[in-house]
Design an enzyme around this catalytic site. Structure first.
Site, short mmCIF file in Angstrom:
data_model
loop_
_atom_site.label_atom_id
_atom_site.label_comp_id
_atom_site.label_asym_id
_atom_site.label_seq_id
_atom_site.Cartn_x
_atom_site.Cartn_y
_atom_site.Cartn_z
N CYS A 115 5.75 -12.65 22.32
CA CYS A 115 5.81 -14.09 22.07
C CYS A 115 4.78 -14.83 22.91
O CYS A 115 4.14 -15.78 22.43
CB CYS A 115 7.21 -14.63 22.36
SG CYS A 115 8.43 -14.26 21.08
N CYS A 181 25.36 15.02 32.74
CA CYS A 181 26.11 14.15 33.65
C CYS A 181 26.95 13.15 32.86
O CYS A 181 28.14 13.00 33.09
CB CYS A 181 25.16 13.40 34.57
SG CYS A 181 24.44 14.43 35.85
N CYS A 223 16.32 8.03 37.18
CA CYS A 223 17.04 9.23 36.75
C CYS A 223 16.09 10.41 36.58
O CYS A 223 16.39 11.53 37.01
CB CYS A 223 17.78 8.96 35.44
SG CYS A 223 19.27 7.97 35.62
#
Length: 262
Positions: A115, A181, A223
């Site tokens: 935008c 996990c 992670c």
């Protein structure tokens, strides 16, 4: 050293499957729970208190930028997104979406930058900058309490499948998949923490470990680093795909941003 010990425990808790892909177990829809469920009561209370929740510092900054006319004289975001013209209430609960102009998947951050370039003639904001985090937090906050619901039909299907593949793919030096996990061992203890189901409905969020506010892509990078895999770039097509998969996986959970996480 403590981080290495935690990762060793994680490996022990989540190991046991072989092959390139972990077994594709799924969480039954009736068992889906927000990460909020697994927080300590004190952390839950911090998220619930709009005056104490540190994430609202970024929401407030984003609201200011949203209503502010840029120095270039370009129209403010609010001039296009008024209450009666393209309102943004609840919109974040349905992202990521396919962008018709580029044919690519976009999350809220990518939409904000698109935008800026298309309608304000402004440069894109840097990933993890306070300005982009603030605008994202403000837009996401307008969807608090709205159930997540995303479209994976048509061209979005390929992104969804790619995100799912990444979620179940073993990677890094520890040869772990996200699913081991967050599908197979959620609810179990990892040191002093409880493993969550890995949903992104609270992001962007204030994370205690960071001592600051951050995006879902930052969490994904963390992670990957934790399992000794090479983190991908912010805004990469793969992380966009993972974000779409996680949104579909969490469908029905309420948006919580600005969340507070460990």
């Amino acid at each position: 050293m403590r981080r290495l010990v935690a990762l060793a425990l994680l490996l022990s808790a989540c190991g046991g499957q072989s092959g390139e892909y972990a077994q594709q177990s799924q969480i039954p829809p009736e068992a889906i729970q927000s990460g909020y469920t697994f927080l300590q009561p004190e952390t839950q209370a911090l998220q619930d208190d709009d005056f104490a929740n540190p994430g609202f510092l970024w929401v407030d900054k984003g609201e200011t930028l949203f209503n502010q006319i840029p120095e270039t004289g370009a129209p403010a975001c609010a001039s296009c997104h008024a209450a009666d013209n393209r309102p943004l209430s609840g919109v974040a609960a349905h992202y990521p979406v396919m962008d018709e102009e580029t044919g690519k998947l976009m999350n809220i951050e990518a939409r904000i930058n698109a935008c800026r370039e298309r309608h304000q003639d402004l440069a894109p904001l840097d990933h993890e900058s306070d300005a982009l985090l603030g605008l994202t937090a403000y837009v996401a906050s307008l969807a608090r309490g709205v159930p997540i619901s995303v479209n994976i039909d048509g061209p979005a299907r390929n992104y969804y499948e790619a995100g799912k593949d990444y979620f179940f793919l073993r990677k890094g030096q520890f040869n772990l998949a996200c699913s081991q996990c967050h599908n197979d061992n959620w609810g179990k203890k990892l040191r002093g923490d409880t493993i969550s189901q890995g949903h992104g409905n609270a992001f962007p969020a204030y994370r205690m470990e960071w001592q600051t506010f951050g995006s879902l892509h930052r969490r994904l990078r963390d992670c990957d680093s934790g399992i000794r895999a090479e983190p991908l770039d912010y805004g990469s097509a793969t992380y966009m795909a993972v974000e779409l998969y996680l949104a579909k996986r969490a469908e029905g959970l309420a948006m919580e941003s600005p969340g507070v996480r460990r």
